[in-house]
Design a protein around this motif. Structure first.
Motif, PDB file in Angstrom:
ATOM      1  N   PHE A   1       0.822  -1.149  -0.192  1.00 29.45           N
ATOM      2  CA  PHE A   1       0.114   0.338  -0.029  1.00 29.45           C
ATOM      3  C   PHE A   1       0.862   1.424   0.159  1.00 29.45           C
ATOM      4  O   PHE A   1       1.854   1.384   0.839  1.00 29.45           O
ATOM      5  CB  PHE A   1      -0.911  -0.035   1.309  1.00 29.45           C
ATOM      6  N   ASN A   2       0.491   2.316  -0.826  1.00 28.56           N
ATOM      7  CA  ASN A   2       1.231   3.830  -0.975  1.00 28.56           C
ATOM      8  C   ASN A   2       0.288   4.361  -0.070  1.00 28.56           C
ATOM      9  O   ASN A   2       0.949   5.255   0.645  1.00 28.56           O
ATOM     10  CB  ASN A   2       0.916   4.156  -2.161  1.00 28.56           C
ATOM     11  N   PHE A   3      -0.563   4.177   0.359  1.00 27.53           N
ATOM     12  CA  PHE A   3      -1.580   5.365   1.275  1.00 27.53           C
ATOM     13  C   PHE A   3      -2.468   4.325   2.108  1.00 27.53           C
ATOM     14  O   PHE A   3      -3.069   3.826   1.382  1.00 27.53           O
ATOM     15  CB  PHE A   3      -2.049   6.616   0.216  1.00 27.53           C
ATOM     16  N   VAL A   4      -3.349   5.317   2.885  1.00 30.00           N
ATOM     17  CA  VAL A   4      -4.565   4.619   4.124  1.00 30.00           C
ATOM     18  C   VAL A   4      -5.184   5.483   4.297  1.00 30.00           C
ATOM     19  O   VAL A   4      -4.646   6.698   4.509  1.00 30.00           O
ATOM     20  CB  VAL A   4      -4.169   3.828   4.665  1.00 30.00           C
ATOM     21  N   TRP A   5      -6.280   5.578   4.708  1.00 30.09           N
ATOM     22  CA  TRP A   5      -7.536   6.336   5.148  1.00 30.09           C
ATOM     23  C   TRP A   5      -8.081   5.459   6.187  1.00 30.09           C
ATOM     24  O   TRP A   5      -8.253   4.551   5.957  1.00 30.09           O
ATOM     25  CB  TRP A   5      -8.497   6.906   3.976  1.00 30.09           C
ATOM     26  N   LEU A   6      -8.116   6.245   7.284  1.00 31.18           N
ATOM     27  CA  LEU A   6      -8.298   5.593   8.676  1.00 31.18           C
ATOM     28  C   LEU A   6      -9.771   6.654   8.714  1.00 31.18           C
ATOM     29  O   LEU A   6      -9.396   7.904   9.107  1.00 31.18           O
ATOM     30  CB  LEU A   6      -7.365   5.171   9.450  1.00 31.18           C
TER      31      LEU A   6
ATOM     32  N   ARG B   1      -2.240  -5.005  20.711  1.00 29.63           N
ATOM     33  CA  ARG B   1      -1.129  -3.496  21.421  1.00 29.63           C
ATOM     34  C   ARG B   1      -0.151  -3.303  20.586  1.00 29.63           C
ATOM     35  O   ARG B   1       0.574  -1.866  20.510  1.00 29.63           O
ATOM     36  CB  ARG B   1      -2.264  -2.923  22.269  1.00 29.63           C
ATOM     37  N   LYS B   2       0.438  -3.910  22.160  1.00 26.70           N
ATOM     38  CA  LYS B   2       1.979  -4.332  21.514  1.00 26.70           C
ATOM     39  C   LYS B   2       2.376  -3.971  20.750  1.00 26.70           C
ATOM     40  O   LYS B   2       3.433  -3.333  20.832  1.00 26.70           O
ATOM     41  CB  LYS B   2       2.613  -5.210  22.572  1.00 26.70           C
ATOM     42  N   LEU B   3       2.056  -4.883  19.874  1.00 27.25           N
ATOM     43  CA  LEU B   3       2.699  -4.659  18.689  1.00 27.25           C
ATOM     44  C   LEU B   3       2.325  -3.817  17.541  1.00 27.25           C
ATOM     45  O   LEU B   3       3.355  -3.379  16.584  1.00 27.25           O
ATOM     46  CB  LEU B   3       1.849  -6.432  17.607  1.00 27.25           C
ATOM     47  N   CYS B   4       1.257  -2.958  17.482  1.00 28.29           N
ATOM     48  CA  CYS B   4       0.719  -1.788  17.124  1.00 28.29           C
ATOM     49  C   CYS B   4       1.463  -0.813  17.438  1.00 28.29           C
ATOM     50  O   CYS B   4       2.090  -0.147  16.595  1.00 28.29           O
ATOM     51  CB  CYS B   4      -0.311  -1.421  17.452  1.00 28.29           C
ATOM     52  N   LEU B   5       1.830  -0.740  18.184  1.00 26.81           N
ATOM     53  CA  LEU B   5       2.673   0.513  19.364  1.00 26.81           C
ATOM     54  C   LEU B   5       4.175   0.326  19.440  1.00 26.81           C
ATOM     55  O   LEU B   5       4.316   1.786  19.348  1.00 26.81           O
ATOM     56  CB  LEU B   5       2.196   0.583  20.783  1.00 26.81           C
ATOM     57  N   GLU B   6       3.984  -0.954  18.588  1.00 26.49           N
ATOM     58  CA  GLU B   6       6.132  -0.410  18.547  1.00 26.49           C
ATOM     59  C   GLU B   6       6.343  -0.948  17.419  1.00 26.49           C
ATOM     60  O   GLU B   6       7.542  -0.681  17.167  1.00 26.49           O
ATOM     61  CB  GLU B   6       6.787  -1.903  19.769  1.00 26.49           C
ATOM     62  N   THR B   7       5.464  -1.256  16.562  1.00 26.48           N
ATOM     63  CA  THR B   7       5.791  -1.024  15.410  1.00 26.48           C
ATOM     64  C   THR B   7       5.433   0.909  14.408  1.00 26.48           C
ATOM     65  O   THR B   7       4.578   1.649  14.426  1.00 26.48           O
ATOM     66  CB  THR B   7       4.166  -1.552  14.526  1.00 26.48           C
ATOM     67  N   GLN B   8       6.406   0.850  13.803  1.00 26.49           N
ATOM     68  CA  GLN B   8       6.391   2.388  12.405  1.00 26.49           C
ATOM     69  C   GLN B   8       6.460   1.507  11.089  1.00 26.49           C
ATOM     70  O   GLN B   8       7.542   1.157  10.097  1.00 26.49           O
ATOM     71  CB  GLN B   8       7.445   2.954  12.641  1.00 26.49           C
ATOM     72  N   VAL B   9       5.423   2.137  10.716  1.00 26.49           N
ATOM     73  CA  VAL B   9       4.986   2.478   9.072  1.00 26.49           C
ATOM     74  C   VAL B   9       6.068   2.897   8.281  1.00 26.49           C
ATOM     75  O   VAL B   9       5.406   5.012   8.543  1.00 26.49           O
ATOM     76  CB  VAL B   9       3.201   2.004   9.505  1.00 26.49           C
ATOM     77  N   ARG B  10       6.744   2.664   7.158  1.00 28.05           N
ATOM     78  CA  ARG B  10       6.632   3.503   6.950  1.00 28.05           C
ATOM     79  C   ARG B  10       6.607   3.663   5.175  1.00 28.05           C
ATOM     80  O   ARG B  10       6.319   2.819   5.160  1.00 28.05           O
ATOM     81  CB  ARG B  10       8.475   3.981   6.288  1.00 28.05           C
TER      82      ARG B  10
ATOM     83  N   PHE C   1       2.233   6.036  12.095  1.00 28.48           N
ATOM     84  CA  PHE C   1       2.617   6.267  10.672  1.00 28.48           C
ATOM     85  C   PHE C   1       4.130   7.517  10.161  1.00 28.48           C
ATOM     86  O   PHE C   1       3.513   8.324  11.305  1.00 28.48           O
ATOM     87  CB  PHE C   1       1.358   6.860  10.032  1.00 28.48           C
ATOM     88  N   THR C   2       4.555   7.445  10.060  1.00 28.28           N
ATOM     89  CA  THR C   2       5.859   8.439   9.882  1.00 28.28           C
ATOM     90  C   THR C   2       4.705   9.472   9.137  1.00 28.28           C
ATOM     91  O   THR C   2       5.679  10.785   9.257  1.00 28.28           O
ATOM     92  CB  THR C   2       6.972   7.741   9.192  1.00 28.28           C
ATOM     93  N   GLU C   3       4.073   9.540   7.769  1.00 29.68           N
ATOM     94  CA  GLU C   3       3.365  10.488   7.440  1.00 29.68           C
ATOM     95  C   GLU C   3       2.185  10.475   7.120  1.00 29.68           C
ATOM     96  O   GLU C   3       1.516  10.040   6.797  1.00 29.68           O
ATOM     97  CB  GLU C   3       4.189  10.200   5.502  1.00 29.68           C
TER      98      GLU C   3
END
Length: 84
Positions: free
Chosen positions: A7-12, A24-33, A60-62
């Motif tokens: 994916f190049n972009f997401v809308w949430l 939750r731990k997995l989600c918060l430790e992830t940085q989506v670049r 998300f970094t962007e």
């Protein structure tokens, strides 16, 4: 097997990290670049609090956050469409 989807972009809309401790731990430790994200947050959302949506935007970094004054819905406000 087909190649993985990238994916190049997401809308949430009212996006959130899960409450389950492991996920939750997995989600918060992830940085989506390299994935741009737009987060639509309802300030009056009674189902997913604005704080939970802001937390999800942080992985998300962007990311771009757009807010509306309504609740848990996809807004049709001109201010939101102008922000896009």
């Amino acid at each position: 097997l087909p190649a993985p989807v990238q994916f190049n972009f997401v809308w949430l809309f009212s996006g959130f990290c899960p409450k389950d401790p492991e996920w939750r731990k997995l989600c918060l430790e992830t940085q989506v670049r390299k994935v741009s994200s737009v987060h639509i947050i309802g300030e009056s959302d009674q189902i997913i609090s604005p704080q939970r949506s802001e937390e999800a935007a942080g992985i998300f970094t962007e990311s771009t956050i757009l807010r509306h004054q309504k609740g848990h819905l996809v807004p049709s406000d001109k201010s939101i469409s102008d922000g896009l």
